[in-house]
Design an enzyme around this catalytic site. Structure first.
Site, mmCIF file in Angstrom:
data_model
loop_
_atom_site.group_PDB
_atom_site.id
_atom_site.type_symbol
_atom_site.label_atom_id
_atom_site.label_comp_id
_atom_site.label_asym_id
_atom_site.label_seq_id
_atom_site.Cartn_x
_atom_site.Cartn_y
_atom_site.Cartn_z
ATOM 1 N N ASP A 51 0.856 -1.185 0.000
ATOM 2 C CA ASP A 51 0.000 0.000 0.000
ATOM 3 C C ASP A 51 0.896 1.240 0.000
ATOM 4 O O ASP A 51 1.668 1.445 0.943
ATOM 5 C CB ASP A 51 -0.905 -0.014 1.232
ATOM 6 C CG ASP A 51 -2.053 0.985 1.139
ATOM 7 O OD1 ASP A 51 -2.179 1.642 0.090
ATOM 8 O OD2 ASP A 51 -2.810 1.099 2.119
ATOM 9 N N ASP B 133 -2.771 2.415 -6.173
ATOM 10 C CA ASP B 133 -1.736 2.491 -5.143
ATOM 11 C C ASP B 133 -1.665 1.284 -4.212
ATOM 12 O O ASP B 133 -0.953 1.331 -3.209
ATOM 13 C CB ASP B 133 -1.927 3.755 -4.305
ATOM 14 C CG ASP B 133 -3.245 3.768 -3.536
ATOM 15 O OD1 ASP B 133 -4.184 3.069 -3.961
ATOM 16 O OD2 ASP B 133 -3.333 4.469 -2.520
ATOM 17 N N GLU B 134 -2.362 0.204 -4.527
ATOM 18 C CA GLU B 134 -2.252 -0.967 -3.659
ATOM 19 C C GLU B 134 -2.517 -2.245 -4.444
ATOM 20 O O GLU B 134 -3.239 -2.254 -5.438
ATOM 21 C CB GLU B 134 -3.185 -0.879 -2.448
ATOM 22 C CG GLU B 134 -4.655 -0.822 -2.777
ATOM 23 C CD GLU B 134 -5.528 -0.865 -1.521
ATOM 24 O OE1 GLU B 134 -5.205 -1.630 -0.585
ATOM 25 O OE2 GLU B 134 -6.535 -0.138 -1.491
#
Length: 359
Positions: A13, A107-108
């Site tokens: 993350d 983003d993860e």
């Protein structure tokens, strides 16, 4: 027969991704409270730096509220083309370690490194190397959660943020979950967490104490999931071919409802849960569906599909409200409502009216 060896799952993350990219690219923003979005009266925060989060500013918060909490907050217009480009860099790093990558948003992502391409002996060492490469190649920090299943890995990635990593081993999983507030559990939204707390469930230990039948009576089809995660169990594989088709949230009421205002409040709560995911994932759909389950367990749905994606929080709430009102008033009690957004648009086709147009 011997039991299969535990899987090695990493949840990566990025730390305050959009805001961190802006601070990386503009030194004048470093160390200051930054929000990606618009300061306009109808603006919404898309992302907040850690300096802004210290004031209670977070994603999906109305900009006017964010400014009240942090008068020195600096707003920066989003640059989604840049965020997508950085995300591609990060995913290229992932691919050096495993083909089993399941992105959740820009983003993860989940990574199954049970058999990693670098031959690293532990998931801990793999996560540490991946995070070091992300920092070296992008100038950004990432946090990692390491465990034997996806649920625990995602929980663990929050445990040492920012720029840290945490592992939950098979011998500590159930006991660790017992200590955590249910509001932190992936799959338990704010409305469901409040309902659980009203029922006396504040922690994983409280949730574990309930039977499947009791959970089913109060939470319907989610009962088995809640029963499993309270024990640190999650058999879902990392699916590299997974494409998110929809985002939805539903709740079962403590009692069958007839009062329109109470039913509408439940629908709005579910719409807020869905919006929080859409805003974080940057995924917006054209179809909004409201699900209604009556006291006799009869289920109906009402949907509306627009010509453009729903990219505004208020528009999602208004649409969900209009759909539930199409079946009100009701002579039969309603036991469950849900809201789902689907028919997602490609990222390059999405424009966000919640941000001011260019000057």
């Amino acid at each position: 027969m011997t039991a299969p060896a535990p899987r090695k799952i990493i949840h990566i993350d990025m730390d305050a991704f959009y805001a961190s990219v802006e601070q990386r690219d503009d030194p004048a923003l470093r160390g200051k409270p930054v929000a990606v979005g618009s300061a306009s009266s109808r603006g919404v925060v898309a992302a907040a730096s850690y300096e802004a989060r210290a004031f209670g500013v977070r994603s999906a918060l109305p900009s006017v509220t964010a400014l009240r909490r942090c008068p020195t907050l600096l707003f920066v217009r989003p640059r989604f083309d840049v965020y997508r480009a950085v995300s591609r860099q990060i995913h290229a790093i992932f691919a050096d370690y495993t083909p089993l990558i399941q992105p959740l948003s820009l983003d993860e992502a989940y990574l199954d490194v049970t058999d990693n391409l670098r031959g690293l002996p532990t998931a801990w060492a793999t996560a540490k190397e991946i995070r070091a490469r992300i920092l070296a190649e992008t100038g950004l920090t990432a946090s990692a959660g390491i465990s034997y299943n996806k649920f625990l890995a995602k929980l663990a990635s929050d445990h040492r943020k920012p720029d840290g990593q945490f592992a939950v081993t098979p011998d500590m999983g159930e006991a660790w979950v017992a200590t955590l507030p249910v509001a932190r559990f992936h799959g338990v939204g704010p409305v469901t967490a409040r309902k659980m707390e009203r029922l006396g469930i504040a922690t994983g230990a409280d949730l574990r104490a309930q039977t499947v039948d009791w959970l089913r009576a109060h939470f319907g089809g989610s009962a088995e999931w809640y029963h499993a995660i309270a024990r640190g169990r999650d058999d879902r594989p990392v699916n590299p071919d997974r494409e998110r088709k929809s985002s939805g949230s539903e709740t079962t009421f403590n009692r069958d409802l007839l009062v329109a205002a109470e039913i509408e409040a439940g629908v709005l709560g579910m719409a807020d849960d869905v919006w929080a995911w859409c805003a974080k994932a940057g995924a917006y759909g054209r179809t909004v569906t409201v699900k209604i389950k009556y006291a006799d367990f009869h289920i109906i749905t009402r949907s509306r599909t627009g010509t453009a994606p729903v990219t505004d929080h208020d528009r999602l709430r208004d649409t969900a409200l209009a759909l539930i009102r199409s079946v009100l008033p009701t002579e039969q009690g309603i036991r469950l409502v849900g809201v789902t957004v689907s028919n997602f648009a490609a990222a390059e086709d999405v424009s966000l009216p919640l941000f001011d147009p260019p000057a």
